[in-house]
Design a protein around this motif. Sequence first.
Motif, PDB file in Angstrom:
ATOM      1  N   LEU A   1      14.409   6.658  -4.411  1.00  0.00           N
ATOM      2  CA  LEU A   1      13.855   7.900  -3.875  1.00  0.00           C
ATOM      3  C   LEU A   1      13.583   7.956  -2.387  1.00  0.00           C
ATOM      4  O   LEU A   1      14.036   8.641  -1.583  1.00  0.00           O
ATOM      5  N   PHE A   2      12.898   6.654  -2.029  1.00  0.00           N
ATOM      6  CA  PHE A   2      12.686   6.468  -0.746  1.00  0.00           C
ATOM      7  C   PHE A   2      13.806   6.199   0.059  1.00  0.00           C
ATOM      8  O   PHE A   2      13.708   6.859   1.088  1.00  0.00           O
ATOM      9  N   LEU A   3      14.592   5.463  -0.229  1.00  0.00           N
ATOM     10  CA  LEU A   3      15.845   5.406   0.555  1.00  0.00           C
ATOM     11  C   LEU A   3      16.710   6.854   0.688  1.00  0.00           C
ATOM     12  O   LEU A   3      16.982   7.162   1.745  1.00  0.00           O
ATOM     13  N   MET A   4      16.856   7.658  -0.378  1.00  0.00           N
ATOM     14  CA  MET A   4      17.218   8.668  -0.369  1.00  0.00           C
ATOM     15  C   MET A   4      16.688   9.870   0.578  1.00  0.00           C
ATOM     16  O   MET A   4      17.571  10.589   1.322  1.00  0.00           O
TER      17      MET A   4
ATOM     18  N   VAL B   1       2.564   2.055 -10.527  1.00  0.00           N
ATOM     19  CA  VAL B   1       3.506   0.978 -10.915  1.00  0.00           C
ATOM     20  C   VAL B   1       2.551  -0.307 -11.367  1.00  0.00           C
ATOM     21  O   VAL B   1       2.653  -0.867 -12.525  1.00  0.00           O
ATOM     22  N   ARG B   2       1.235  -0.262 -10.686  1.00  0.00           N
ATOM     23  CA  ARG B   2       0.395  -1.502 -11.213  1.00  0.00           C
ATOM     24  C   ARG B   2      -0.214  -1.205 -12.448  1.00  0.00           C
ATOM     25  O   ARG B   2      -0.390  -1.857 -13.182  1.00  0.00           O
ATOM     26  N   GLU B   3      -0.398   0.057 -12.731  1.00  0.00           N
ATOM     27  CA  GLU B   3      -0.934   0.478 -14.029  1.00  0.00           C
ATOM     28  C   GLU B   3      -0.117   0.145 -15.113  1.00  0.00           C
ATOM     29  O   GLU B   3      -0.512  -0.309 -16.051  1.00  0.00           O
ATOM     30  N   ILE B   4       1.208   0.699 -14.845  1.00  0.00           N
ATOM     31  CA  ILE B   4       2.346   0.562 -16.057  1.00  0.00           C
ATOM     32  C   ILE B   4       2.463  -0.805 -16.263  1.00  0.00           C
ATOM     33  O   ILE B   4       2.901  -1.313 -17.315  1.00  0.00           O
ATOM     34  N   ALA B   5       2.198  -1.794 -15.211  1.00  0.00           N
ATOM     35  CA  ALA B   5       2.625  -3.240 -15.563  1.00  0.00           C
ATOM     36  C   ALA B   5       1.552  -3.785 -16.452  1.00  0.00           C
ATOM     37  O   ALA B   5       1.972  -4.794 -16.669  1.00  0.00           O
TER      38      ALA B   5
ATOM     39  N   LYS C   1      10.038   2.255 -12.934  1.00  0.00           N
ATOM     40  CA  LYS C   1       9.343   2.915 -11.828  1.00  0.00           C
ATOM     41  C   LYS C   1       9.456   2.453 -10.479  1.00  0.00           C
ATOM     42  O   LYS C   1       9.612   3.312  -9.586  1.00  0.00           O
ATOM     43  N   ALA C   2       9.574   1.272 -10.416  1.00  0.00           N
ATOM     44  CA  ALA C   2       9.538   0.522  -8.819  1.00  0.00           C
ATOM     45  C   ALA C   2      10.884   0.907  -8.271  1.00  0.00           C
ATOM     46  O   ALA C   2      11.022   1.212  -7.166  1.00  0.00           O
ATOM     47  N   ILE C   3      12.149   0.876  -9.251  1.00  0.00           N
ATOM     48  CA  ILE C   3      13.284   0.948  -8.697  1.00  0.00           C
ATOM     49  C   ILE C   3      13.551   2.354  -8.507  1.00  0.00           C
ATOM     50  O   ILE C   3      14.152   2.857  -7.300  1.00  0.00           O
TER      51      ILE C   3
ATOM     52  N   HIS D   1       0.865  -1.232   0.086  1.00  0.00           N
ATOM     53  CA  HIS D   1      -0.046  -0.102  -0.070  1.00  0.00           C
ATOM     54  C   HIS D   1       0.682   1.422  -0.119  1.00  0.00           C
ATOM     55  O   HIS D   1       0.060   2.385   0.404  1.00  0.00           O
ATOM     56  N   PHE D   2       2.244   1.102  -0.262  1.00  0.00           N
ATOM     57  CA  PHE D   2       2.908   2.434  -0.195  1.00  0.00           C
ATOM     58  C   PHE D   2       2.588   3.262  -1.340  1.00  0.00           C
ATOM     59  O   PHE D   2       2.178   2.805  -2.342  1.00  0.00           O
ATOM     60  N   PRO D   3       3.051   4.466  -1.266  1.00  0.00           N
ATOM     61  CA  PRO D   3       2.857   5.588  -2.224  1.00  0.00           C
ATOM     62  C   PRO D   3       3.508   5.188  -3.486  1.00  0.00           C
ATOM     63  O   PRO D   3       4.673   4.914  -3.602  1.00  0.00           O
ATOM     64  N   GLY D   4       2.926   5.393  -4.523  1.00  0.00           N
ATOM     65  CA  GLY D   4       3.260   5.220  -5.922  1.00  0.00           C
ATOM     66  C   GLY D   4       2.958   3.820  -6.432  1.00  0.00           C
ATOM     67  O   GLY D   4       3.317   3.095  -7.596  1.00  0.00           O
TER      68      GLY D   4
END
Length: 187
Positions: free
Chosen positions: A162-165, A141-145, A155-157, A134-137
């Motif tokens: 970004l999340f880690l940064m 990614v489901r749509e693009i998939a 997009k997932a990467i 359920h995380f943002p974004g």
Amino acid sequence: MEREEALKIVKEQLTEHRYQHTLGVMETAIKLAEQYGADVEKGEIAAIFHDYAKFRPKEEMKKIIKEQGFSKDLLEFNGELWHAPVGAYLVEREVGITDQEVLDAIRYHTSGRTEMTLLDKVVYLADYIEPGRHFPGVEEVREIAKESLEKALIKAIQNTILFLMKKNQTVYPDTFHTYNDLVQKLE
Ligand code: DGI
Ligand code: FE
Ligand code: FE
Ligand code: FE
């Protein structure tokens, strides 16, 4: 190995929450494999065992990484990365799975790698978009998939980096290498 037997084995290694996540990854990996022409049975079994080592003590994982000569730099980066290569190792040793494509999909499900196989991609993405996430974004990614496995993966990467940064965390170089490789291969 049959699904029921595999699920029984992995359930003992996981919390109930992580087991539910695993069921979601399994279901999603099967769908993605069908959609993109990957081996459905291998996708299913890799998905079932992808987080096998998630709850192993850090010390045990460290020991395996050192003794088995896995890239030492893993130890300098986030411990969250360790369960993937250690999982591949333990699934072979303890469960007796010997299919290298399945083991690789488990090994690379967190960092990815350059030259990801179709199976690697299916498991990586299924882990990211399974219905319990359920995380943002994730919805984007489901749509693009629905249209492109590679674009969804990119997009997932991006989201992960970004999340880690944003949390001032380190990013494992292989994560960047995976990202660059996928972008370069996109026509
Ligand atoms: O095991 P899961 O939670 O199902 O998912 P995963 O195996 O993809 O683990 C991802 C976690 O690892 C996520 O919370 C972020 C963390 N992590 C830490 N450093 C890195 C990293 N993930 C990637 N892809 N790259 C990193 O450098
Ligand atoms: Fe994982
Ligand atoms: Fe992942
Ligand atoms: Fe997972």
